[in-house]
Every structure is written in C-alpha cells, then in structure tokens.
Design a protein around this motif. Structure first.
Motif, mmCIF file in Angstrom:
data_model
loop_
_atom_site.group_PDB
_atom_site.id
_atom_site.type_symbol
_atom_site.label_atom_id
_atom_site.label_comp_id
_atom_site.label_asym_id
_atom_site.label_seq_id
_atom_site.Cartn_x
_atom_site.Cartn_y
_atom_site.Cartn_z
ATOM 1 N N ASN A 73 0.797 -1.295 -0.187
ATOM 2 C CA ASN A 73 -0.012 -0.051 0.038
ATOM 3 C C ASN A 73 0.829 0.996 -0.127
ATOM 4 O O ASN A 73 1.742 1.470 -0.791
ATOM 5 C CB ASN A 73 -1.041 -0.041 1.057
ATOM 6 N N ASN A 74 0.801 2.066 1.012
ATOM 7 C CA ASN A 74 1.819 3.185 0.966
ATOM 8 C C ASN A 74 2.815 3.280 2.035
ATOM 9 O O ASN A 74 3.305 4.408 2.793
ATOM 10 C CB ASN A 74 0.862 4.324 1.296
ATOM 11 N N TYR A 75 3.487 2.133 2.351
ATOM 12 C CA TYR A 75 4.565 1.966 3.048
ATOM 13 C C TYR A 75 5.449 0.745 2.693
ATOM 14 O O TYR A 75 4.951 0.012 1.966
ATOM 15 C CB TYR A 75 4.345 1.819 4.733
ATOM 16 N N ARG A 76 6.778 0.809 2.842
ATOM 17 C CA ARG A 76 7.595 0.077 2.426
ATOM 18 C C ARG A 76 8.910 0.220 3.203
ATOM 19 O O ARG A 76 9.752 0.918 3.313
ATOM 20 C CB ARG A 76 8.248 0.414 0.775
ATOM 21 N N PRO A 77 9.263 -1.180 3.830
ATOM 22 C CA PRO A 77 10.349 -1.303 4.801
ATOM 23 C C PRO A 77 11.417 -1.576 4.152
ATOM 24 O O PRO A 77 11.657 -2.064 2.976
ATOM 25 C CB PRO A 77 9.812 -2.625 5.780
ATOM 26 N N TYR A 78 12.785 -1.377 4.664
ATOM 27 C CA TYR A 78 13.923 -1.323 4.010
ATOM 28 C C TYR A 78 15.331 -1.453 5.227
ATOM 29 O O TYR A 78 14.906 -1.365 6.333
ATOM 30 C CB TYR A 78 14.248 -0.220 3.147
ATOM 31 N N LEU A 79 16.309 -2.190 4.644
ATOM 32 C CA LEU A 79 17.704 -2.208 5.318
ATOM 33 C C LEU A 79 18.582 -1.319 4.751
ATOM 34 O O LEU A 79 18.468 -1.211 3.257
ATOM 35 C CB LEU A 79 18.058 -3.701 5.340
ATOM 36 N N ILE A 80 19.346 -0.807 5.264
ATOM 37 C CA ILE A 80 20.303 -0.077 4.943
ATOM 38 C C ILE A 80 21.879 -0.328 5.654
ATOM 39 O O ILE A 80 21.858 -0.589 6.896
ATOM 40 C CB ILE A 80 20.150 1.496 5.042
#
Length: 234
Positions: free
Chosen positions: A133-140
């Motif tokens: 939907n309108n969010y997206r988790p990430y690693l950096i």
C-alpha cells in the motif's frame, strides 16, 4: 547495543516477509513516481546519541567510563541513485552535533566533557522490500567517513576539557527503516547504528598544558559509537 541491533534486524526481516505475503492492492497509491526516478534528492533531520567504547589501559589507579548520555541532532541532504527495483545507492552528506562525558575515578577532575561537530560523508546501500500500500520497509548498510571540526589541538583545563579526539574516523553503519508514501512526497523513518573502526583518542601529550597526561594514559583505546533516528523527506 548488540542486543538492540539483533532485535532491529529480526523485526525488519519479519516486516519484509509479512509485506510480501500480505500484499493487497489499494485503490489510491500515493507518490509512485519517486521510485521510478533514477536519481532523486531530499533532506534529512534527526536526533542522535553519541557514545564511547572505552578500553582502560590499567596504567596506575585511574579508571574511565562513560555513563552520561546527551542527545544531539543531525541535518543533511539526501541523494538516492536507483540501481534496481529493490536496490539504491545513497549519499547523505550532513552535520552531526553531539556531546559525550567521560567519568574518571582516582583523578582530580571526575567528569570530562567532549563536544563533537561531525561532517558526515556516508555511502550506503539500501535494500527495499515490496511496497505494501503506502509503506515500504527497508534495510540499509555501508560506511561513513566523518570529520570532527570541533576536535581540539590543545587541552582546555579551565573548562575541564582534558582529552582530545582525532579529527577523522571511519564508521561501519547498519540500520533499518520504513518509507511512508504521502500524496506529495515520501517520508522515511530510519534507525541507524554507526560504529567507529579507529581509536579516536588522541594520545599525544599537550606540551602547553602539562600535568594532565593521566586522563589519556588511563585509556588504552577508545572507539566512537552513534545511534541516529532520522526522518528523510524525499
């Protein structure tokens, strides 16, 4: 700090896995074009907590430890180069302001304050999970070169500044966050851990201020650690 890092990674992996299994289409997806640009920019604001990992030398009776934490803040510019649907290369130059206190035992001055203004030059690789939907988790993760423009050439005994830091350091950085897609921009909240790889303590004696050598002699090695909570506007 290690325990917090493990928890952070487990939560990020779980969120990523859940987003891929539970993805459902939504009628309105905000600001989709940002992920299609090969290069985009923004700015970042954040709060930080600077810390030292102190290794005592065992010379004499003096002992040093950090037990006092003071919050600081960070500002910077975001530049993001799209490499793939899920990968991007990020350069986020900025400034980090903070203070750390070292407490000594068996020395005349029990608390020494160390202020830092860091020019931060990080190069980071970002991996994003599938958008839900309108969010997206990430690693950096990546590395950063930092320059301390507040580092002193000489001691300042009148203000209890009895140790000096080296001007430059290299950090390994790892973190996680979530991109939130709003109607006109993308907001990311990110928690990042930075660990200095060099001995940051300046062990050279200050010949203009003799008599304070015990404060640096008590420490064999000292590494810098920073935890930063950032808000990226892209």
């Amino acid at each position: 700090m290690k325990r917090l890092l493990i928890i952070l990674l487990l939560l990020s992996c779980y969120t990523s896995s859940y987003s891929q299994r539970g993805y459902k289409a939504e009628s309105v997806l905000n600001y989709q074009k940002v992920d299609q640009k090969w290069l985009h920019f923004g700015f970042t604001l954040g709060v930080n907590s600077m810390d030292f990992a102190i290794y005592n030398s065992g010379i004499g009776d003096a002992r040093a430890e950090q037990v006092v934490f003071s919050p600081g803040f960070s500002v910077g510019i975001v530049s993001d180069l799209r490499l793939h649907e899920n990968w991007s290369l990020r350069f986020l130059p900025g400034l980090e302001f903070g203070q750390r206190s070292i407490q000594y035992s068996n020395l005349d001055v029990e608390e020494v304050n160390v202020e830092s203004v860091l020019v931060n030059l990080p190069l980071l690789l970002k991996f994003r999970a599938r958008r839900l939907n309108n969010y997206r988790p990430y690693l950096i993760g990546g590395a950063s070169f930092k320059i301390d423009v507040q580092s002193q050439e000489s001691l300042d005994p009148e203000n209890d500044m009895l140790v000096r830091l080296k001007t430059t350091d290299v950090y390994a950085e790892l973190g996680a966050g979530v991109d939130f897609y709003l109607p006109y921009f993308k907001l990311a909240t990110e928690l990042k851990f930075s660990i200095g790889l060099k001995d940051i303590l300046n062990h050279e004696y200050d010949i203009d201020n003799p008599g304070y050598e015990g404060y640096s002699d008590a420490i064999r090695k000292m590494n810098s650690k920073i935890i930063t909570l950032s808000f990226h506007f892209e």
